[in-house]
Design a protein around this motif. Structure first.
Motif, PDB file in Angstrom:
ATOM      1  N   PHE A 172      -0.718   6.549 -14.063  1.00 54.32           N
ATOM      2  CA  PHE A 172      -0.146   6.007 -12.825  1.00 54.32           C
ATOM      3  C   PHE A 172      -0.964   4.780 -12.409  1.00 54.32           C
ATOM      4  O   PHE A 172      -2.193   4.800 -12.473  1.00 54.32           O
ATOM      5  N   THR A 173      -0.260   3.729 -11.948  1.00 54.97           N
ATOM      6  CA  THR A 173      -0.956   2.479 -11.628  1.00 54.97           C
ATOM      7  C   THR A 173      -1.684   2.496 -10.282  1.00 54.97           C
ATOM      8  O   THR A 173      -2.503   1.610 -10.017  1.00 54.97           O
ATOM      9  N   GLY A 174      -1.358   3.476  -9.434  1.00 59.11           N
ATOM     10  CA  GLY A 174      -1.903   3.474  -8.061  1.00 59.11           C
ATOM     11  C   GLY A 174      -3.412   3.619  -8.005  1.00 59.11           C
ATOM     12  O   GLY A 174      -4.069   2.979  -7.176  1.00 59.11           O
ATOM     13  N   HIS A 196      -6.642   4.974   0.784  1.00 58.30           N
ATOM     14  CA  HIS A 196      -5.349   4.655   0.176  1.00 58.30           C
ATOM     15  C   HIS A 196      -4.776   5.967  -0.355  1.00 58.30           C
ATOM     16  O   HIS A 196      -5.483   6.760  -0.975  1.00 58.30           O
ATOM     17  N   PHE A 222      -0.728   2.892   2.701  1.00 60.18           N
ATOM     18  CA  PHE A 222       0.150   3.940   2.181  1.00 60.18           C
ATOM     19  C   PHE A 222       1.276   3.307   1.376  1.00 60.18           C
ATOM     20  O   PHE A 222       1.827   2.283   1.784  1.00 60.18           O
ATOM     21  N   GLY A 223       1.664   3.965   0.298  1.00 58.80           N
ATOM     22  CA  GLY A 223       2.781   3.447  -0.486  1.00 58.80           C
ATOM     23  C   GLY A 223       3.137   4.399  -1.597  1.00 58.80           C
ATOM     24  O   GLY A 223       2.771   5.578  -1.565  1.00 58.80           O
ATOM     25  N   PRO A 274       9.024   6.036  -0.383  1.00 65.74           N
ATOM     26  CA  PRO A 274       9.600   5.580   0.882  1.00 65.74           C
ATOM     27  C   PRO A 274       9.015   6.369   2.058  1.00 65.74           C
ATOM     28  O   PRO A 274       8.800   7.573   1.956  1.00 65.74           O
ATOM     29  N   LEU A 325       2.234  -0.543   1.457  1.00 65.96           N
ATOM     30  CA  LEU A 325       1.878  -1.209   0.202  1.00 65.96           C
ATOM     31  C   LEU A 325       2.961  -0.860  -0.813  1.00 65.96           C
ATOM     32  O   LEU A 325       3.246   0.319  -1.026  1.00 65.96           O
ATOM     33  N   PHE A 326       3.553  -1.881  -1.416  1.00 66.34           N
ATOM     34  CA  PHE A 326       4.678  -1.651  -2.327  1.00 66.34           C
ATOM     35  C   PHE A 326       4.375  -2.196  -3.724  1.00 66.34           C
ATOM     36  O   PHE A 326       3.700  -3.210  -3.872  1.00 66.34           O
ATOM     37  N   GLY A 345       2.409  -2.740 -10.777  1.00 61.70           N
ATOM     38  CA  GLY A 345       1.833  -1.577 -10.115  1.00 61.70           C
ATOM     39  C   GLY A 345       1.784  -1.900  -8.629  1.00 61.70           C
ATOM     40  O   GLY A 345       2.575  -2.727  -8.158  1.00 61.70           O
ATOM     41  N   PRO A 346       0.852  -1.310  -7.863  1.00 60.92           N
ATOM     42  CA  PRO A 346       0.760  -1.679  -6.452  1.00 60.92           C
ATOM     43  C   PRO A 346       0.375  -3.154  -6.344  1.00 60.92           C
ATOM     44  O   PRO A 346      -0.339  -3.666  -7.210  1.00 60.92           O
ATOM     45  N   ILE A 352      11.388  -0.256   2.703  1.00 62.71           N
ATOM     46  CA  ILE A 352      12.441   0.240   1.798  1.00 62.71           C
ATOM     47  C   ILE A 352      13.194   1.421   2.425  1.00 62.71           C
ATOM     48  O   ILE A 352      12.570   2.360   2.920  1.00 62.71           O
ATOM     49  N   ARG A 397      15.988   4.505  -2.680  1.00 64.51           N
ATOM     50  CA  ARG A 397      16.395   3.998  -3.981  1.00 64.51           C
ATOM     51  C   ARG A 397      17.875   4.291  -4.165  1.00 64.51           C
ATOM     52  O   ARG A 397      18.377   5.278  -3.636  1.00 64.51           O
ATOM     53  N   LYS A 420       3.563  11.555  -5.129  1.00 62.87           N
ATOM     54  CA  LYS A 420       4.826  11.242  -4.462  1.00 62.87           C
ATOM     55  C   LYS A 420       5.517  12.543  -4.046  1.00 62.87           C
ATOM     56  O   LYS A 420       5.594  13.475  -4.841  1.00 62.87           O
TER      57      LYS A 420
HETATM   58  O1  DLL Z   1       4.351   3.724  -7.158  1.00 63.67           O
HETATM   59  C1  DLL Z   1       3.004   1.765  -7.609  1.00 63.67           C
HETATM   60  C2  DLL Z   1       2.280   1.949  -6.326  1.00 63.67           C
HETATM   61  C3  DLL Z   1       1.117   2.678  -6.292  1.00 63.67           C
HETATM   62  C4  DLL Z   1       2.753   1.351  -5.163  1.00 63.67           C
HETATM   63  C5  DLL Z   1       0.430   2.835  -5.102  1.00 63.67           C
HETATM   64  C6  DLL Z   1       2.069   1.478  -3.980  1.00 63.67           C
HETATM   65  C7  DLL Z   1       0.894   2.225  -3.949  1.00 63.67           C
HETATM   66  P1  DLL Z   1       5.762   3.534  -9.801  1.00 63.67           P
HETATM   67  O2  DLL Z   1       5.195   4.872 -10.019  1.00 63.67           O
HETATM   68  O3  DLL Z   1       6.243   2.743 -10.953  1.00 63.67           O
HETATM   69  O4  DLL Z   1       4.692   2.599  -9.126  1.00 63.67           O
HETATM   70  O5  DLL Z   1       6.922   3.706  -8.753  1.00 63.67           O
HETATM   71  C8  DLL Z   1       7.593   2.588  -8.230  1.00 63.67           C
HETATM   72  O6  DLL Z   1       7.997   3.734  -6.130  1.00 63.67           O
HETATM   73  O7  DLL Z   1      10.325   1.324  -7.334  1.00 63.67           O
HETATM   74  C9  DLL Z   1       9.759   2.479  -5.256  1.00 63.67           C
HETATM   75  O8  DLL Z   1      10.939   3.235  -5.468  1.00 63.67           O
HETATM   76  C10 DLL Z   1       8.630   3.411  -4.901  1.00 63.67           C
HETATM   77  N1  DLL Z   1       7.674   2.762  -4.003  1.00 63.67           N
HETATM   78  C11 DLL Z   1       6.491   2.208  -4.316  1.00 63.67           C
HETATM   79  N2  DLL Z   1       5.889   1.722  -3.198  1.00 63.67           N
HETATM   80  C12 DLL Z   1       6.737   1.976  -2.163  1.00 63.67           C
HETATM   81  C13 DLL Z   1       6.706   1.702  -0.769  1.00 63.67           C
HETATM   82  C14 DLL Z   1       4.068   2.818  -7.906  1.00 63.67           C
HETATM   83  N3  DLL Z   1       5.674   1.134  -0.175  1.00 63.67           N
HETATM   84  C15 DLL Z   1       8.625   3.017  -7.212  1.00 63.67           C
HETATM   85  N4  DLL Z   1       7.794   2.076  -0.040  1.00 63.67           N
HETATM   86  C16 DLL Z   1       9.287   1.847  -6.549  1.00 63.67           C
HETATM   87  C17 DLL Z   1       8.849   2.688  -0.619  1.00 63.67           C
HETATM   88  C18 DLL Z   1       7.874   2.621  -2.686  1.00 63.67           C
HETATM   89  N5  DLL Z   1       8.917   2.965  -1.914  1.00 63.67           N
END
Ligand code: DLL
Length: 434
Positions: free
Chosen positions: A143-145, A184, A214-215, A218, A238-239, A246-247, A326, A329, A423
């Motif tokens: 996971f990139t977070g 975070h 936080f991110g 949603p 944080l998106f 990644g984040p 957001i 999805r 998540k």
């Molecule tokens: O969730 C990257 C991340 C890590 C973002 C830590 C923020 C903090 P994936 O696992 O690839 O990467 O998931 C990406 O998660 O397309 C959204 O649907 C959802 N998502 C990520 N950030 C947000 C946010 C990480 N702040 C998918 N609000 C994305 C709502 C989010 N949805």
């Protein structure tokens, strides 16, 4: 060693609009060309669409190029989308692959360096400062977070605690011992950490934490208000997504707290109508599509995120547009008796009901021809059946009035809903698979 991040030295934040657009055009042209020359999939897909890199003369020409999606990445598993020799890739991340083959992404050493700068920018804008103890609850690993945020916090000059997710008791112990100013986490897991603090007699408002990023899932402003009131901190959004970096794709400012700035020096955003796939003007809702502008190992052209939002004018850095928080999805949209419903709408309503939440799940079943929605939610305290029935009645009415659909409500005791470390799982689909 790379220099520490300094906002005053972060030139892109101070570019004029003309300069930003000029750089974006150069970078889109470069990305599209590198994809065409180095990735077999892009060459075939561009040729099939009759779009050649030479055709890209203005940013609006990008819409002539085909989309990329999760399916594209899966069919090129594992390394088929890399635009550099595999030996130049110093890091590999992957999605969990719970819904199919994992999607794999890669980074060169320069990609990692740029990502650290970008994440340092996000954290700074979100209120984290050099010298802060930074408690990183995000999962480390594929996971990139975890690692993504970690490198950014180091670049900013924080003392980073790479605790990762889980072990809730340990989280609370180390928050007490190390006195972090910043954390975070996913918002849903942070709620579980707060619960544990309260269970062991710690008032979360008395802890050292003042800032949270936080991110990864949603979450609503109602959730933000509820966490801030309980914990006495300021929480910024944080998106990002692994396919783009990644984040770090977009983040919220602690000063304006009005949606997320899309970091347009690294990512070019478009919003498309999810049905027609045609771009819509700024201000209109739709699906976010992103093109990477500076990535080497894993450049992406027009990636369909499935995330629903709108682009709005920038505020804190006026040249860089905002994206609204957001809504959800496209694949999280539930259609209940003809009404479109997102878990975020349910979250907002639950958090306004005193005595209920914040844990909830939307269970989908199909007893006959129609899909039924059962909202399972917890009370804050142990309650009598009478109180639970009346809370359920209230919630049912609120959902009917505000979303326009009928839901079955199941009110459970505290602890009655599964906790997730990363998540949250908001939708449990129990309908028969065809
Ligand atoms: O969730 C990257 C991340 C890590 C973002 C830590 C923020 C903090 P994936 O696992 O690839 O990467 O998931 C990406 O998660 O397309 C959204 O649907 C959802 N998502 C990520 N950030 C947000 C946010 C990480 N702040 C998918 N609000 C994305 C709502 C989010 N949805």
């Amino acid at each position: 060693m790379s220099a520490m991040y300094l906002e005053s030295a972060d030139e892109a934040l101070h570019w004029s609009l003309d300069e930003l657009r000029a750089r974006q055009l150069e970078r889109v042209q470069d990305t599209v060309r590198r994809c065409y020359e180095n990735v077999a999939h892009y060459r075939q897909a561009f040729d099939a669409a009759g779009a050649h890199p030479d055709d890209l003369r203005e940013l609006s020409d990008l819409s002539r190029f085909p989309f990329t999606d999760k399916h594209t990445l899966r069919s090129n598993y594992p390394f088929g989308m890399f635009a550099v020799p595999r030996e130049d890739v110093v890091r590999i991340h992957a999605s969990s692959g719970t819904t199919g083959q994992p999607t794999v992404v890669g980074y060169t050493i320069e990609d990692i360096d740029r990502w650290a700068d970008l994440m340092a920018r996000c954290l700074y804008v979100g209120g984290v400062r050099k010298g802060d103890v930074f408690h990183n609850i995000s999962g480390y690993g594929l996971f990139t977070g975890g690692l993504g945020v970690h490198y950014g916090a180091e670049r900013l000059g924080c003392s980073v605690v790479p605790i990762s997710g889980g072990m809730t008791e340990r989280q609370v112990q180390l928050i007490r011992d190390f006195a972090p100013r910043a954390v975070h986490c996913t918002p849903s897991y942070f709620v579980a950490v707060l619960d544990h603090m309260e269970r062991v007699g710690i008032d979360p408002r008395e802890t050292s934490i003042k800032v949270a990023m936080f991110g990864a899932e949603p979450w609503t402003y109602a959730m933000r208000d509820s966490i801030e009131a309980r914990a006495g901190l300021k929480a910024q959004d944080l998106f990002g997504l692994s396919e783009l970096i990644g984040p770090g794709v977009a983040s919220e400012s602690i000063e304006t707290r009005d949606g997320l700035t899309v970091w347009e020096d690294h990512f070019y955003p478009e919003i498309v109508d999810p049905q027609t796939l045609q771009p819509v003007p700024d201000g209109q809702p739709g699906e976010l599509v992103l093109t990477s502008l500076t990535k080497q190992a894993f450049p992406v052209v027009r990636y369909r995120t499935k995330d629903l939002t709108r682009l709005l004018p920038g505020t804190i850095y006026p040249t860089m547009r905002h994206m609204e928080k957001i809504t959800g999805r496209t694949d999280d949209m539930m259609i209940i008796r003809g009404v479109n419903v997102f878990p975020t709408q349910i979250e907002e309503i639950i958090l306004k009901e005193p005595g209920l939440g914040p844990y909830f799940q939307c269970i989908l079943t199909q007893p006959g021809a129609m899909t039924e929605l059962t909202v399972v939610v917890e009370t804050h305290h142990h309650e009598s059946d009478e109180v639970k029935n009346s809370l359920a009645d209230d919630l049912r009415h609120q959902i009917k009035n505000r979303v326009g659909t009928t839901a079955i409500i199941e009110v459970r005791e505290p602890g009655g809903i599964e906790r997730s470390v990363g998540k949250a799982r908001r939708i449990v689909d129990k309908r028969p698979k065809h």
